[in-house]
Write an enzyme that holds these catalytic residues in place. Structure first.
Site, mmCIF file in Angstrom:
data_model
loop_
_atom_site.group_PDB
_atom_site.id
_atom_site.type_symbol
_atom_site.label_atom_id
_atom_site.label_comp_id
_atom_site.label_asym_id
_atom_site.label_seq_id
_atom_site.Cartn_x
_atom_site.Cartn_y
_atom_site.Cartn_z
ATOM 1 N N ASP A 240 4.249 -0.138 -1.377
ATOM 2 C CA ASP A 240 4.411 0.402 -0.023
ATOM 3 C C ASP A 240 4.654 1.901 -0.110
ATOM 4 O O ASP A 240 5.206 2.394 -1.086
ATOM 5 C CB ASP A 240 5.581 -0.283 0.700
ATOM 6 C CG ASP A 240 5.420 -0.253 2.218
ATOM 7 O OD1 ASP A 240 5.121 -1.309 2.814
ATOM 8 O OD2 ASP A 240 5.586 0.838 2.819
ATOM 9 N N TYR B 230 -9.465 2.948 14.023
ATOM 10 C CA TYR B 230 -8.902 1.674 13.565
ATOM 11 C C TYR B 230 -9.972 0.573 13.604
ATOM 12 O O TYR B 230 -10.198 -0.138 12.624
ATOM 13 C CB TYR B 230 -7.717 1.303 14.465
ATOM 14 C CG TYR B 230 -7.014 0.023 14.078
ATOM 15 C CD1 TYR B 230 -5.967 0.035 13.158
ATOM 16 C CD2 TYR B 230 -7.369 -1.208 14.640
ATOM 17 C CE1 TYR B 230 -5.309 -1.134 12.802
ATOM 18 C CE2 TYR B 230 -6.723 -2.370 14.288
ATOM 19 C CZ TYR B 230 -5.688 -2.336 13.367
ATOM 20 O OH TYR B 230 -5.043 -3.499 13.019
HETATM 21 N N1 LIG Z 1 0.483 -6.337 13.997
HETATM 22 C C1 LIG Z 1 -0.673 -6.644 14.542
HETATM 23 O O1 LIG Z 1 -0.731 -6.989 15.727
HETATM 24 C C2 LIG Z 1 -1.940 -6.589 13.746
HETATM 25 C C3 LIG Z 1 -3.094 -7.148 14.305
HETATM 26 C C4 LIG Z 1 -4.272 -7.136 13.567
HETATM 27 C C5 LIG Z 1 -4.280 -6.583 12.304
HETATM 28 N N2 LIG Z 1 -3.148 -6.033 11.800
HETATM 29 C C6 LIG Z 1 -3.216 -5.490 10.452
HETATM 30 O O2 LIG Z 1 -2.302 -6.182 9.635
HETATM 31 C C7 LIG Z 1 -1.851 -5.349 8.584
HETATM 32 C C8 LIG Z 1 -0.343 -5.338 8.526
HETATM 33 O O3 LIG Z 1 0.135 -4.874 9.771
HETATM 34 P P1 LIG Z 1 1.648 -4.995 10.255
HETATM 35 O O4 LIG Z 1 1.572 -5.299 11.688
HETATM 36 O O5 LIG Z 1 2.412 -5.851 9.339
HETATM 37 O O6 LIG Z 1 2.066 -3.438 10.095
HETATM 38 P P2 LIG Z 1 3.502 -2.751 9.915
HETATM 39 O O7 LIG Z 1 3.330 -1.349 10.398
HETATM 40 O O8 LIG Z 1 4.537 -3.575 10.544
HETATM 41 O O9 LIG Z 1 3.692 -2.750 8.341
HETATM 42 C C9 LIG Z 1 2.765 -2.019 7.555
HETATM 43 C C10 LIG Z 1 3.346 -1.691 6.196
HETATM 44 O O10 LIG Z 1 2.381 -0.869 5.514
HETATM 45 C C11 LIG Z 1 3.022 0.263 4.969
HETATM 46 N N3 LIG Z 1 2.081 1.383 4.917
HETATM 47 C C12 LIG Z 1 1.635 2.136 5.960
HETATM 48 N N4 LIG Z 1 0.840 3.097 5.515
HETATM 49 C C13 LIG Z 1 0.774 2.973 4.162
HETATM 50 C C14 LIG Z 1 0.122 3.697 3.145
HETATM 51 N N5 LIG Z 1 -0.611 4.774 3.429
HETATM 52 N N6 LIG Z 1 0.276 3.289 1.867
HETATM 53 C C15 LIG Z 1 1.049 2.215 1.558
HETATM 54 N N7 LIG Z 1 1.701 1.493 2.493
HETATM 55 C C16 LIG Z 1 1.557 1.873 3.772
HETATM 56 C C17 LIG Z 1 4.189 0.543 5.918
HETATM 57 O O11 LIG Z 1 5.215 1.320 5.294
HETATM 58 C C18 LIG Z 1 4.647 -0.870 6.279
HETATM 59 O O12 LIG Z 1 5.587 -1.375 5.358
HETATM 60 C C19 LIG Z 1 -2.480 -3.976 8.861
HETATM 61 O O13 LIG Z 1 -3.651 -3.826 8.083
HETATM 62 C C20 LIG Z 1 -2.819 -4.046 10.314
HETATM 63 O O14 LIG Z 1 -3.874 -3.179 10.664
HETATM 64 C C21 LIG Z 1 -1.982 -6.014 12.486
#
Ligand SMILES: NC(=O)c1ccc[n+]([C@@H]2O[C@H](COP(=O)([O-])OP(=O)(O)OC[C@H]3O[C@@H](n4cnc5c(N)ncnc54)[C@H](O)[C@@H]3O)[C@@H](O)[C@H]2O)c1
Length: 258
Positions: free
Chosen positions: A39, A161
């Site tokens: 992370d 995105y």
């Molecule tokens: N939450 C949603 O509704 C949703 C829906 C569809 C897809 N997604 C996808 O699911 C995945 C996880 O999303 P989430 O909701 O758990 O996000 P989140 O923001 O809650 O957690 C993301 C994690 O990734 C880490 N991160 C961010 N940028 C980074 C980088 N450059 N290098 C390393 N780590 C990094 C952050 O520190 C965090 O711990 C993502 O790919 C997101 O696009 C999320």
């Protein structure tokens, strides 16, 4: 009676400090995997490792930016040296910045590039350095995280995105075909709206929350653990004939078609 579903496996999960990545790290460890928690947020990575260790599991924290090649190389190599191999590569890290990532006509090039760097190039880097270790292990599972936004246009645009997630669909299929004979499977999950820190600022608005819930046949948003359970299936041998697949985990959202 089955044993732990990921016994003997090492999993690298990007973005495992929070949200879905953290839920997957904790779940994979409960099922016997040793987890490389990667992370950009050091404290978040450490808190996931602590949670796993409190449960009696084994995890290793490594900090870096998935959009920076040298960081990804170091995170993969440090994790593999620590645990002695790699079997599961879970490309979960991603960013959604609705204040900066809008319609193409309103998005600055700098922000377009940064979103692509994290959401798409980050997967390229993790695969570039991770796949040789999966091959060395005799095979493995790559799990990418897309989004329902890559399957349907949204009225509120987040074009960088959406485009990054769409590109991951194509990349996943290419990886599945290229590496199948080396025992590597590659699949992509498309979550609907999941209750994580990423969505917290947007879900704070009760009107927005209600409209997301209303558009979802199951009538509610996803919990991070519900995405992690599907990832666990894809990581385990239970999905041994599943590769190149796209799996929506969206409460029926895309099934409505409208
Ligand atoms: N939450 C949603 O509704 C949703 C829906 C569809 C897809 N997604 C996808 O699911 C995945 C996880 O999303 P989430 O909701 O758990 O996000 P989140 O923001 O809650 O957690 C993301 C994690 O990734 C880490 N991160 C961010 N940028 C980074 C980088 N450059 N290098 C390393 N780590 C990094 C952050 O520190 C965090 O711990 C993502 O790919 C997101 O696009 C999320």
């Amino acid at each position: 009676m089955f044993g732990p579903r990921l016994a003997g496996k090492v999993a690298l999960i990007t973005g495992a400090g929070m949200g879905q990545g953290q839920a997957a790290a904790v779940l994979f460890a409960k099922h016997g995997a040793r987890v490389i928690v990667a992370d950009i947020n050091h404290d978040a990575a450490l808190s996931t490792v602590d949670a796993i260790r409190r449960d009696g599991g084994d995890a290793f924290a490594t900090t870096g930016d998935v959009g920076t090649q040298s960081d990804v190389k170091r995170m993969v190599e440090d994790g593999v040296s620590h645990f002695g191999g790699l079997h599961i590569l879970y490309n979960n890290a991603g960013v959604l910045w609705k204040d900066r990532d809008k319609s193409v006509v309103d998005t600055e090039e700098h922000w377009w590039d940064r979103v692509m760097e994290i959401n798409l190039k980050g997967v390229y880097f993790a695969c570039k350095f991770g796949i040789p270790h999966l091959i060395a292990a005799g095979g493995g599972s790559i799990i990418n995280i897309g989004s329902v936004s890559a399957l349907r246009g949204f009225t509120l645009p987040q074009d960088a995105y959406t485009a990054s997630k769409g590109a991951l669909i194509s990349l996943t299929k290419s990886l599945a075909v290229q590496y199948a004979r080396q025992g590597i499977r590659a699949n992509i999950i498309h979550p609907g709206i999941v209750e994580t820190p990423m969505q917290a600022p947007y879900l704070a608005d009760p009107g927005k929350r209600a409209s997301f819930e209303g558009a979802t046949p199951l009538g509610r948003l996803a919990r991070p653990e519900e995405i992690a359970q599907v990832a666990l299936f894809l990581a385990s041998e239970e999905s041994s004939y599943v590769t190149g697949a796209e799996i929506p985990v969206d409460g029926g959202y895309t099934a409505t078609g409208g």
